[in-house]
Design a protein around this motif. Structure first.
Motif, short mmCIF file in Angstrom:
data_model
loop_
_atom_site.label_atom_id
_atom_site.label_comp_id
_atom_site.label_asym_id
_atom_site.label_seq_id
_atom_site.Cartn_x
_atom_site.Cartn_y
_atom_site.Cartn_z
N MET A 96 0.85 -1.20 0.00
CA MET A 96 0.00 0.00 0.00
C MET A 96 0.89 1.25 0.00
SD MET A 96 -2.66 -1.26 2.92
CE MET A 96 -3.96 -0.03 2.94
N GLN A 97 1.89 1.22 0.88
CA GLN A 97 2.79 2.37 0.99
C GLN A 97 3.53 2.61 -0.32
OE1 GLN A 97 3.09 4.23 4.10
NE2 GLN A 97 3.77 5.62 2.47
N GLU A 98 3.93 1.50 -0.97
CA GLU A 98 4.65 1.62 -2.24
C GLU A 98 3.78 2.31 -3.30
OE1 GLU A 98 6.85 -1.47 -5.33
OE2 GLU A 98 5.47 -2.24 -3.85
N LEU A 99 2.51 1.90 -3.37
CA LEU A 99 1.62 2.51 -4.36
C LEU A 99 1.38 3.98 -4.04
CD1 LEU A 99 -0.86 -0.48 -4.77
CD2 LEU A 99 0.63 0.44 -6.55
N THR A 100 1.19 4.28 -2.75
CA THR A 100 1.00 5.69 -2.35
C THR A 100 2.23 6.50 -2.74
OG1 THR A 100 -0.46 5.09 -0.52
CG2 THR A 100 0.65 7.21 -0.34
#
Ligand SMILES: Cc1cc2nc3c(=O)[nH]c(=O)nc-3n(C[C@H](O)[C@H](O)[C@H](O)COP(=O)(O)OP(=O)(O)OC[C@H]3O[C@@H](n4cnc5c(N)ncnc54)[C@H](O)[C@@H]3O)c2cc1C
Ligand code: FES
Ligand SMILES: [Zn+2]
Lengths: 370, 152
Positions: free
Chosen positions: B57-61
């Motif tokens: 999730m953090q990577e996509l954000t």
């Protein structure tokens, strides 16, 4: 069946008796009597009935300490320096204090109780903060997710603030949100008008306060605010000004532009205003008017993703990229001051660009709220 | 299982709307620990850990943050948009964590499915294994999330 009912009655009776006893015991045991609160070594002193939290005690005296969690000890905003009378650091405060704060006697004012004489230190400007009761005079729709709220002051009837500052607005309980909360909003109005304030608000998905403002607040309703707060204001120099804002970040800049006009400040200024699509643009006519009225002001609206087929002929791209391209060509750019207002992502990106252009960090101004 | 007063306090805060409109538990009648347990079991069934999920999730954000609110294509499968708002929201757990009021929306180009999360969701999943209660506005179904963010 009968036995069950008798048992329930007895249990309820015992429960009620114990509860009464507890209330009584609390009154007797926790009766701290009158206690003195001393602020800033005698600048302000008052006596209150002991027992309440320091935050609550100060609020009752109309001294407003920033708070974002309503005194639940979860936001860490309500820090004050306690010189005497608060006892040792509580486990609920520990996670919020670093070593320096511990050494300086910083405490969470919502967690400590006023039980005996207490001496505290708070920034002097917090003592000038007032609570205002207002009427929502007008609501203006700017875009699908942006509105302006014109609030007329009822009590007290006038406000003084430094252009660029913000207030905290109380969103009362409403259906789906049974508890009141405060949120910060920059003042966007002409500071010459002391009898009211205007706020420009963007709807935040499932946000407590913006849902109240967009879906529940009506014209003529009463609104409570307190303030002013913040250190985002125009510095008193002759340096050329770079304003960079996105969305509702235009609010404090508009207020500063009114101030520049009122006080005939002739500084060179350029304002990059970023939005995503042409549908997100607003206040363009007002900004063009400032271009006519101010000595040397340029307004550059920037649309990052213009809709297909739109007749947008202005600057296109990210607001910070467009600003960088423009400013690179300015020979004296490193003498400028940068005033930034918008999302944290936009501010981070603008700060980097200003630094790369040679503008020292102490000339970048924005409201920090981490 | 008997709950400690701290657990009771936390659950009361999560049920209230003090920090989040409609609270973190929605209409879910289960206790906080039952909700966390059930989602942990579901995640295990899906073959993922909460750390994997939060990291993705953090990577996509992170990939969409520089676009300052514009939609960007991430890999071949996603359009991602990060909508950043001013202000911070505290984590309800008793520690000094505050997250930006920032919402990431991902649109899967093949399935047409859209999932959204806030920075606080990433923290709640990673640190507390908490996907929120059913009916809460920011509840994320572990299966929907895993199906979307790891889809290729
Ligand atoms: C100094 C300052 C000045 C400001 N000035 C302005 C201004 O002029 N105009 C303006 O529009 N705004 C301004 N803001 C922002 C404003 O204060 C509010 O933060 C904003 O309006 C959102 O408030 P809210 O109560 O609607 O949202 P909140 O309810 O506080 O937050 C909603 C967001 O929090 C997250 N969230 C909430 N609940 C959950 C959950 N259960 N799980 C996961 N995530 C969750 C999500 O990201 C959600 O979108 C300013 C902020 C500061 C600090
Ligand atoms: S008011 Fe939030 S921690 Fe004290
Ligand atoms: Zn946490």
């Amino acid at each position: 069946m009968g036995t069950i009912i008798i048992a329930i009655v007895i249990i309820s009776g015992v429960g009620a008796f114990l509860a009464t006893l507890l209330v009584f015991a609390e009154r007797v045991i926790t009766n701290y009597g009158d206690v003195e609160v001393d602020i800033n070594k005698g600048d302000k002193k008052f006596t209150v009935r002991g027992g309440g939290s320091l935050l609550e005690t100060l609020t009752n005296q109309k001294i407003f300490i920033p708070s974002a969690c309503g005194g639940r000890g979860t936001c860490g905003y309500c820090k004050v320096k306690v010189l005497e009378g608060a006892g040792t650091l509580l486990p609920t405060e520990e996670p919020y204090m670093d070593a320096q704060e511990r050494a300086e006697g910083i405490r969470l004012s919502c967690q400590i109780k006023v039980r005996n004489k207490i001496e505290i230190e708070i920034p002097g400007d917090l003592l000038t903060i007032r609570e205002y009761s207002c009427t929502c005079e007008k609501i203006i729709d700017y875009t699908y997710d942006m509105k302006q709220f014109n609030l007329k002051l009822v009590e007290p009837t006038s406000i003084t603030y430094t252009p660029g500052q913000y207030i905290q607005l109380l969103a009362p309980a409403y259906e789906g949100s049974p508890e009141e909360v405060y949120r910060a909003y920059s003042i966007s109005s002409d500071p010459a008008n002391k009898s009211g304030i205007e706020l420009i608000v963007r709807r935040v998905p499932d946000g407590i306060c913006t849902t109240y403002l967009f879906d529940h607040l009506k014209e003529d309703d009463t609104v409570r605010v307190n303030g002013p707060y913040g250190k985002f204001y125009l510095r008193d120099t002759n340096a050329p000004i770079i304003f960079i804002a996105g969305g509702s970040g235009i609010a404090p800049i508009k207020c500063i532009l009114h101030h520049m006009k009122n006080t005939t400040i002739k500084r060179k200024a350029v304002f990059f205003f970023g939005v995503r699509t042409t549908k997100d643009l607003f206040l363009v006519e007002e900004m063009k008017q400032f271009e006519k009225e101010l000595a040397d002001f340029t307004f550059i609206p920037v649309v990052s993703q213009p809709e297909e087929g739109s007749d947008w002929h202005g600057a296109t791209g990210r607001v910070t990229t467009v600003a960088e391209e423009f400013l690179k060509r300015m020979p004296t750019v490193s003498d400028c001051e940068g005033y930034l207002c918008g999302s944290p992502g936009m501010i981070d990106s603008a700060v980097k660009i200003l630094a790369d252009l040679g503008i020292p960090e102490d000339k970048h101004y924005y409201d920090k709220f981490s | 299982m008997k709950k400690s007063p701290q657990q009771d306090k936390l659950e009361a805060l999560l049920r209230s709307s003090k920090l989040s409109a409609c609270g973190f538990l929605g209409e879910d009648k289960r206790s906080l620990w039952e909700i966390i347990d059930a989602d942990a079991t579901e995640l295990e069934r899906l073959g993922r850990t909460r750390e994997d999920v939060a990291a993705r999730m953090q990577e996509l954000t992170d990939q969409a943050v520089p676009a300052l609110g514009d939609w960007v294509k991430v890999g071949k499968m996603f359009q991602v948009c990060v909508d950043d708002n001013r202000g911070m929201i505290p984590c309800p757990w008793p520690h000094a964590v505050r997250c930006l009021k920032r919402i990431t929306t991902i649109h899967h180009l093949k399935t047409g499915k859209t999932v959204r999360w806030s920075d606080l969701n990433i923290h709640l999943i990673k640190e507390h294994g908490f996907f929120e209660g059913k009916g809460a506005p920011f509840r994320i179904e572990p299966k929907d999330l895993v199906d979307s963010i790891f889809a290729s």
